[in-house]
Scaffold this motif. Sequence first.
Motif, PDB file in Angstrom:
ATOM      1  N   ILE A 155      51.871  45.609  31.049  1.00  0.00           N
ATOM      2  CA  ILE A 155      51.984  45.118  32.424  1.00  0.00           C
ATOM      3  C   ILE A 155      52.312  43.625  32.410  1.00  0.00           C
ATOM      4  N   VAL A 156      53.440  43.261  33.047  1.00  0.00           N
ATOM      5  CA  VAL A 156      53.828  41.850  33.105  1.00  0.00           C
ATOM      6  C   VAL A 156      53.895  41.339  34.547  1.00  0.00           C
ATOM      7  N   SER A 157      53.774  42.241  35.529  1.00  0.00           N
ATOM      8  CA  SER A 157      53.748  41.817  36.928  1.00  0.00           C
ATOM      9  C   SER A 157      52.976  42.856  37.727  1.00  0.00           C
ATOM     10  N   SER A 158      52.702  42.550  38.979  1.00  0.00           N
ATOM     11  CA  SER A 158      51.892  43.436  39.804  1.00  0.00           C
ATOM     12  C   SER A 158      52.731  44.548  40.430  1.00  0.00           C
ATOM     13  N   TYR A 159      52.217  45.746  40.350  1.00  0.00           N
ATOM     14  CA  TYR A 159      52.823  46.895  41.036  1.00  0.00           C
ATOM     15  C   TYR A 159      52.908  46.641  42.536  1.00  0.00           C
ATOM     16  N   PHE A 160      51.994  45.843  43.072  1.00  0.00           N
ATOM     17  CA  PHE A 160      51.914  45.611  44.506  1.00  0.00           C
ATOM     18  C   PHE A 160      52.727  44.400  44.964  1.00  0.00           C
ATOM     19  N   ASP A 161      53.421  43.752  44.049  1.00  0.00           N
ATOM     20  CA  ASP A 161      54.274  42.617  44.400  1.00  0.00           C
ATOM     21  C   ASP A 161      55.594  43.146  44.945  1.00  0.00           C
ATOM     22  N   ARG A 162      55.742  43.082  46.255  1.00  0.00           N
ATOM     23  CA  ARG A 162      56.960  43.626  46.883  1.00  0.00           C
ATOM     24  C   ARG A 162      58.119  42.634  46.915  1.00  0.00           C
ATOM     25  N   ARG A 163      57.951  41.449  46.408  1.00  0.00           N
ATOM     26  CA  ARG A 163      59.058  40.490  46.440  1.00  0.00           C
ATOM     27  C   ARG A 163      60.233  41.028  45.638  1.00  0.00           C
ATOM     28  N   PRO A 164      61.443  40.996  46.207  1.00  0.00           N
ATOM     29  CA  PRO A 164      62.604  41.525  45.498  1.00  0.00           C
ATOM     30  C   PRO A 164      62.906  40.771  44.208  1.00  0.00           C
ATOM     31  N   TYR A 165      63.538  41.481  43.285  1.00  0.00           N
ATOM     32  CA  TYR A 165      64.098  40.869  42.076  1.00  0.00           C
ATOM     33  C   TYR A 165      65.460  40.314  42.465  1.00  0.00           C
ATOM     34  N   VAL A 166      65.658  39.022  42.265  1.00  0.00           N
ATOM     35  CA  VAL A 166      66.876  38.350  42.720  1.00  0.00           C
ATOM     36  C   VAL A 166      67.508  37.582  41.569  1.00  0.00           C
ATOM     37  N   GLU A 167      68.789  37.851  41.324  1.00  0.00           N
ATOM     38  CA  GLU A 167      69.573  37.041  40.392  1.00  0.00           C
ATOM     39  C   GLU A 167      70.412  36.076  41.211  1.00  0.00           C
ATOM     40  N   THR A 168      70.533  34.828  40.727  1.00  0.00           N
ATOM     41  CA  THR A 168      71.197  33.783  41.498  1.00  0.00           C
ATOM     42  C   THR A 168      72.302  33.105  40.702  1.00  0.00           C
ATOM     43  N   ASP A 169      73.195  32.427  41.433  1.00  0.00           N
ATOM     44  CA  ASP A 169      74.257  31.669  40.784  1.00  0.00           C
ATOM     45  C   ASP A 169      73.825  30.219  40.606  1.00  0.00           C
ATOM     46  N   ASP A 170      74.758  29.363  40.207  1.00  0.00           N
ATOM     47  CA  ASP A 170      74.427  27.958  39.942  1.00  0.00           C
ATOM     48  C   ASP A 170      73.904  27.231  41.175  1.00  0.00           C
ATOM     49  N   ASP A 171      74.292  27.707  42.352  1.00  0.00           N
ATOM     50  CA  ASP A 171      73.871  27.061  43.593  1.00  0.00           C
ATOM     51  C   ASP A 171      72.636  27.709  44.201  1.00  0.00           C
ATOM     52  N   GLY A 172      72.019  28.647  43.468  1.00  0.00           N
ATOM     53  CA  GLY A 172      70.820  29.301  43.975  1.00  0.00           C
ATOM     54  C   GLY A 172      71.082  30.433  44.936  1.00  0.00           C
ATOM     55  N   ARG A 173      72.350  30.805  45.128  1.00  0.00           N
ATOM     56  CA  ARG A 173      72.681  31.910  46.022  1.00  0.00           C
ATOM     57  C   ARG A 173      72.483  33.240  45.311  1.00  0.00           C
ATOM     58  N   ALA A 174      71.983  34.218  46.022  1.00  0.00           N
ATOM     59  CA  ALA A 174      71.732  35.531  45.430  1.00  0.00           C
ATOM     60  C   ALA A 174      73.041  36.209  45.055  1.00  0.00           C
ATOM     61  N   VAL A 175      73.104  36.747  43.836  1.00  0.00           N
ATOM     62  CA  VAL A 175      74.267  37.525  43.401  1.00  0.00           C
ATOM     63  C   VAL A 175      73.888  38.971  43.098  1.00  0.00           C
ATOM     64  N   TYR A 176      72.591  39.285  43.076  1.00  0.00           N
ATOM     65  CA  TYR A 176      72.114  40.653  42.872  1.00  0.00           C
ATOM     66  C   TYR A 176      70.692  40.708  43.405  1.00  0.00           C
ATOM     67  N   VAL A 177      70.398  41.767  44.169  1.00  0.00           N
ATOM     68  CA  VAL A 177      69.060  41.920  44.733  1.00  0.00           C
ATOM     69  C   VAL A 177      68.624  43.367  44.589  1.00  0.00           C
ATOM     70  N   GLU A 178      67.414  43.556  44.072  1.00  0.00           N
ATOM     71  CA  GLU A 178      66.843  44.892  43.990  1.00  0.00           C
ATOM     72  C   GLU A 178      65.452  44.845  44.603  1.00  0.00           C
ATOM     73  N   HIS A 179      65.182  45.782  45.507  1.00  0.00           N
ATOM     74  CA  HIS A 179      63.937  45.785  46.262  1.00  0.00           C
ATOM     75  C   HIS A 179      62.947  46.792  45.668  1.00  0.00           C
ATOM     76  N   HIS A 180      61.673  46.453  45.772  1.00  0.00           N
ATOM     77  CA  HIS A 180      60.610  47.305  45.240  1.00  0.00           C
ATOM     78  C   HIS A 180      59.753  47.850  46.369  1.00  0.00           C
ATOM     79  N   ARG A 181      59.451  49.140  46.274  1.00  0.00           N
ATOM     80  CA  ARG A 181      58.480  49.769  47.167  1.00  0.00           C
ATOM     81  C   ARG A 181      57.527  50.609  46.344  1.00  0.00           C
ATOM     82  N   THR A 182      56.274  50.639  46.743  1.00  0.00           N
ATOM     83  CA  THR A 182      55.329  51.517  46.074  1.00  0.00           C
ATOM     84  C   THR A 182      55.584  52.961  46.508  1.00  0.00           C
ATOM     85  N   VAL A 183      54.938  53.907  45.851  1.00  0.00           N
ATOM     86  CA  VAL A 183      55.072  55.307  46.261  1.00  0.00           C
ATOM     87  C   VAL A 183      54.638  55.469  47.714  1.00  0.00           C
ATOM     88  N   GLY A 184      53.529  54.823  48.068  1.00  0.00           N
ATOM     89  CA  GLY A 184      53.068  54.898  49.449  1.00  0.00           C
ATOM     90  C   GLY A 184      54.069  54.314  50.428  1.00  0.00           C
TER      91      GLY A 184
END
Length: 279
Positions: free
Chosen positions: A199-228
């Motif tokens: 375990i390296v992060s919380s299952y309950f952390d719903r913050r999206p995984y975001v990859e960014t460019d040099d200017d901090g703009r999102a270039v890839y976003v993946e969202h997390h939801r629990t089973v519930g």
Amino acid sequence: MSGPRNLPLGSDGYPAPSGVSRRPAGAAESARANRRWWDAAAPAYLAEHGRDLGDVDFLWCPEGLREGDAHLLGDVAGRRVLEVGCGSAPCARWLRRAGADVVALDLSGGMLARAAQLNRATGIDVPLVQADAGALPLASASVDLACSAYGGLPFVSDVGTALAEIARVLRPGGRFVASVNHPMRWPFPDSPDPEDLRIVSSYFDRRPYVETDDDGRAVYVEHHRTVGDWVRAVVGAGLVLEDLVEPEWAPGRTQEWGQWSPARGALVPGTLVLVTRRA
């Protein structure tokens, strides 16, 4: 080397982010980033996974579950079917060959361009539509079935709106089946090695995984939801949840996809399949 709209590519052909974070990402930012990412990544992704996906085949997930064996959609002959997040559209062509009347939808023009090429190569011409899963350009109650094999839902910020749109276009009693990242994947490292099952992060952390460019703009976003979260989103959209399928690794299958692997698949689930219908 760069891809569409000058998105830098790495040596593997995929977009190369400058940074990675966990932070909020709204609907517009997620859609803009993921359209751009998939447009740029389409050649590399299909070069890596195209053989496994096939040109006319319906693969639900990296575990190797195929619709031809699972029959999660039931009899599709003569049915009007919408595929959400079709990519290069092998599932839609499989459905068309099985006798369905199919419309295939994706956010990425790059993926749809490849889908059009494969339509011509296979001689199976399915209509292709570029649109967001949260705003389907179809009439209400116009399709009998809808499906999504890792398409769209993991990448949208407001999954409730996307599911409500799918419920809207389904006829009463119509079925919707979708495969998504199993929520159990979220707390673990993105590695196929079972030794990395820590375990390296919380299952309950719903913050999206975001990859960014040099200017901090999102270039890839993946969202997390629990089973519930998934269950509540399905029910909140007016759909009836009939089953939750957690596919086991297919015997003899050796293909690895990112952190999905035979060794890891023998220990923990990697995919959740939502089997639903409109009441």
